[in-house]
Scaffold this motif. Structure first.
Motif, PDB file in Angstrom:
ATOM      1  N   LEU A  21      37.404  35.757  40.606  1.00  0.00           N
ATOM      2  CA  LEU A  21      37.184  35.382  42.004  1.00  0.00           C
ATOM      3  C   LEU A  21      38.511  35.284  42.761  1.00  0.00           C
ATOM      4  N   ASN A  22      39.521  34.715  42.140  1.00  0.00           N
ATOM      5  CA  ASN A  22      40.828  34.627  42.790  1.00  0.00           C
ATOM      6  C   ASN A  22      41.424  36.017  43.021  1.00  0.00           C
ATOM      7  N   ALA A  23      41.168  36.931  42.096  1.00  0.00           N
ATOM      8  CA  ALA A  23      41.651  38.305  42.256  1.00  0.00           C
ATOM      9  C   ALA A  23      41.001  38.978  43.460  1.00  0.00           C
ATOM     10  N   LEU A  24      39.705  38.720  43.665  1.00  0.00           N
ATOM     11  CA  LEU A  24      39.017  39.292  44.828  1.00  0.00           C
ATOM     12  C   LEU A  24      39.663  38.825  46.123  1.00  0.00           C
ATOM     13  N   GLN A  25      40.021  37.546  46.192  1.00  0.00           N
ATOM     14  CA  GLN A  25      40.672  37.030  47.395  1.00  0.00           C
ATOM     15  C   GLN A  25      42.025  37.708  47.608  1.00  0.00           C
ATOM     16  N   GLU A  26      42.799  37.826  46.548  1.00  0.00           N
ATOM     17  CA  GLU A  26      44.117  38.455  46.641  1.00  0.00           C
ATOM     18  C   GLU A  26      44.012  39.916  47.066  1.00  0.00           C
ATOM     19  N   MET A  27      42.999  40.616  46.551  1.00  0.00           N
ATOM     20  CA  MET A  27      42.801  42.035  46.842  1.00  0.00           C
ATOM     21  C   MET A  27      42.200  42.288  48.225  1.00  0.00           C
ATOM     22  N   GLN A  28      41.671  41.235  48.842  1.00  0.00           N
ATOM     23  CA  GLN A  28      40.874  41.372  50.064  1.00  0.00           C
ATOM     24  C   GLN A  28      39.626  42.213  49.821  1.00  0.00           C
ATOM     25  N   GLY A  29      39.038  41.989  48.655  1.00  0.00           N
ATOM     26  CA  GLY A  29      37.768  42.614  48.333  1.00  0.00           C
ATOM     27  C   GLY A  29      37.889  43.766  47.369  1.00  0.00           C
ATOM     28  N   GLY A  30      36.819  43.973  46.595  1.00  0.00           N
ATOM     29  CA  GLY A  30      36.807  45.094  45.671  1.00  0.00           C
ATOM     30  C   GLY A  30      36.000  44.810  44.425  1.00  0.00           C
ATOM     31  N   LEU A  31      36.392  45.443  43.316  1.00  0.00           N
ATOM     32  CA  LEU A  31      35.755  45.291  42.019  1.00  0.00           C
ATOM     33  C   LEU A  31      36.828  44.871  41.026  1.00  0.00           C
ATOM     34  N   VAL A  32      36.495  43.951  40.136  1.00  0.00           N
ATOM     35  CA  VAL A  32      37.497  43.493  39.177  1.00  0.00           C
ATOM     36  C   VAL A  32      36.835  43.120  37.859  1.00  0.00           C
ATOM     37  N   ILE A  33      37.529  43.406  36.763  1.00  0.00           N
ATOM     38  CA  ILE A  33      37.080  43.054  35.410  1.00  0.00           C
ATOM     39  C   ILE A  33      38.179  42.231  34.756  1.00  0.00           C
ATOM     40  N   VAL A  34      37.794  41.093  34.199  1.00  0.00           N
ATOM     41  CA  VAL A  34      38.735  40.173  33.560  1.00  0.00           C
ATOM     42  C   VAL A  34      38.302  39.942  32.117  1.00  0.00           C
ATOM     43  N   ASN A  35      39.290  39.883  31.219  1.00  0.00           N
ATOM     44  CA  ASN A  35      39.007  39.562  29.819  1.00  0.00           C
ATOM     45  C   ASN A  35      40.136  38.718  29.263  1.00  0.00           C
TER      46      ASN A  35
END
Length: 581
Positions: free
Chosen positions: A479-493
């Motif tokens: 979720l924090n990555a989405l904010q930093e990116m200003q939207g998109g798709l992200v996968i975390v592991n």
């Protein structure tokens, strides 16, 4: 007009002639031998060989000429491309026109989003027609980025690329005669425009109410029985074959030669990689033929029927007086375009555009900065339980519908704990438009990831942030990555971002080329197989529809778990009193 008449009467040369082809006659459902004569972007004759003169002669011996295909309902934003780039990946497949509903960007950016989409088509080769979004927001049970009233939509009614009112999703508003919805319906009717429907899960009696409101189409049929009911009530059925919703095989038995004119093809939502590799309506035509449909009938559905449904009077046929939009194929089973002409100009050959690439889009700052997530803590993702019995959302792979099931879930210290073994994962939706701070957490089964988390800002139709995960830590990183990116798709592991695709245009579309976006999307799919080794469905597209509270059975919005059939919120935990705590 005089020049075209003169050329049709052989007083002047035509621009070009395609000779010796088998021509699809979609009016009589037959193959016709002849020459296609083109001038000034129009077909001026289907003639005998040698009857006309032209500046260019093309020999098409052993090949077929087919009308340009029309996608009767699509959301371009779901391709993750802006219209200029979308145009360049879809035209080479022989799809020369689309009817699109821009309610994705409208739910994020309102009128500014619509204006951006209209500007985007000013210099594209294909025909991109718009339906005005009827449901912004989709329902009152979620928080979107904008509200569009009938007054707002009225500003766009007379735009030359606007055909009507887009899919009416809020069926209670229609059936209860709510003033705001009736104003939009009347706006379209007064302008003589077509109104699209969205009849997911509706009964025959409810469809009767849609028809009383003047709603003419439905792309949400999932069975042949539903399709026949719609046709019997005078609707067009748009047979959907997209990335997540694949309904063609189930609906095809409803189509006969007698009723076929009330059917057309659409994709609704299809991702970039599949559009590049498969195309859209050409793929549906080939699949219908594979399932036993006569090729000419499949071509008719994909061209003439869609054109007539949306009153595109000069589209949909290779015939005198029609626009010179057609493709050349040598194999009717694959329906792969060897070359594509749009408005009498060859625009693609052997799967590639041959025209110059467009200039980069001009995008408003507000659209590029649409992410406003709150500062999130693990406490925000906590799902408290007193017992262990829950309402669970169960996905149906390759379908937009979900099922509501009851299940015993793992609870530790009064809190739900995701279980990879039981495939009971945590799902959360967080409002991201106006700093409202609303968020909801629920339980989902069927996603199947074995570790990590997946998040996106593509969450139909309000497009809040949605995340699914096996643990809270990875969900927060995503979720924090989405904010930093200003939207998109992200996968975390295991706390690390292993793949992402930035979508700065409203959190929905990339500003890079289709080729660049495809490479990044390929990395995403590879990363998905790290956390889900046996993945066999379109996870991102499925995830994006888990927040849409107009498709049965249950969904999750930023305001809570929602029972679509009852059209009300329900608790996650099932207690003796039937209430949550």
């Amino acid at each position: 007009m005089k020049r075209i008449i003169d050329k049709s009467q052989k007083r002047e040369k035509a621009d070009f002639i395609i000779q010796h082809a088998q021509i699809a006659d979609v009016f009589n459902l037959r193959w016709r031998q002849g020459d296609v004569v083109v001038a000034d972007g129009k077909i001026i004759a289907i003639s005998e060989p040698g009857e006309f003169e032209a500046d260019e002669i093309i020999d098409a011996s052993g090949k077929y000429i087919v009308p340009g295909f029309i996608d009767a309902h699509i959301h371009i934003e779901s391709s993750m491309l802006a219209p200029k780039q979308f145009n360049r990946i879809i035209l080479p497949h022989g799809v020369t026109a689309v009817v699109t509903d821009p309610h994705e960007i409208a739910n994020v950016a309102g009128k500014a989003g619509l204006e951006f989409m209209l500007r985007e088509i000013e210099d594209v080769e294909m025909d991109i027609y718009y339906m005005l979004p009827s449901s912004v927001p989709g329902t009152s049970f979620e928080n979107a980025g904008a509200v569009l009233t009938a007054k707002d939509l009225a500003e766009f009614v007379h735009h030359e690329s606007v055909l009507g009112l887009a899919e009416v999703m809020d069926f209670p508003a229609v059936l209860n005669g709510e003033e705001g919805m009736l104003s939009k319906l009347k706006l379209a009717q007064d302008a003589g425009m077509i109104i699209d429907g969205h009849g997911a899960g509706l009964t025959s009696a409810q469809i009767r109410g849609y028809r009383a409101a003047g709603i003419a189409t439905d792309h949400e049929c999932v069975t042949a029985e539903e399709a026949l009911d719609r046709v019997e009530q005078g609707m067009y059925v748009l047979i959907r074959e997209g990335s997540a919703a694949k309904n063609l095989k189930a609906i095809l038995p409803a189509v006969t030669v007698a009723n076929a004119r009330r059917f057309a093809f659409c994709t609704d939502d299809k991702h970039l990689d599949e559009l590049i590799e498969q195309g859209s309506i050409n793929y549906a035509v080939a699949l219908a033929i594979e399932q036993g449909m006569d090729p000419l009938l499949a071509i008719q559905l994909a061209s003439l029927n869609a054109a007539e449904c949306y009153h595109l009077n000069n589209k949909g046929a290779v015939a005198t007086g029609f626009d010179a939009d057609f493709l050349l194929v040598d194999n009717l089973q694959t329906m792969k375009a060897l070359a594509v002409w749009k408005g009498g100009k060859k625009v693609a050959e052997h799967g590639k555009m041959i025209t110059a690439a467009p200039e980069k889009s001009i995008i408003e700052t507000s659209i590029l900065h649409s992410m406003h997530l709150p500062k999130l803590l693990k406490e925000d993702l906590r799902l408290p339980f007193k017992g262990n019995r829950a309402n669970v959302m169960q996905i149906v792979p390759n379908q937009l519908i979900t099922k509501r099931i009851e299940a015993n879930v793992d609870v530790v210290n009064g809190e739900f704990i995701p279980s990879v073994k039981k495939d009971l994962l945590k799902l959360a939706v967080v409002e991201r438009h106006h700093h409202l701070g609303t968020k909801a957490v629920a339980i989902v089964q069927g996603i199947g990831i074995q570790s990590g988390a997946v998040a996106t800002t593509i969450a139909h139709d309000s497009h809040n942030a949605i995340v699914v995960g096996t643990n809270d830590d990875d969900m927060l990183v995503a979720l924090n990555a989405l904010q930093e990116m200003q939207g998109g798709l992200v996968i975390v592991n295991e706390g690390e971002i292993i793949a992402s695709l930035i979508l700065p245009i409203g959190g929905l579309m990339t500003d890079c080329s289709a080729e660049e976006a495809k490479l990044e999307l390929q990395k995403l799919h590879e990363a998905l197989h790290i956390i889900h080794p046996t993945l066999n469905y379109h996870l991102f597209l499925t995830l994006s529809f888990l927040a849409l509270p107009v498709i049965p059975d249950i969904k999750l919005t930023d305001t809570g778990l929602f029972d679509v059939k009852a059209f009300k919120h329900i608790p996650v935990e099932i207690t003796d009193g039937g209430e949550s705590h």
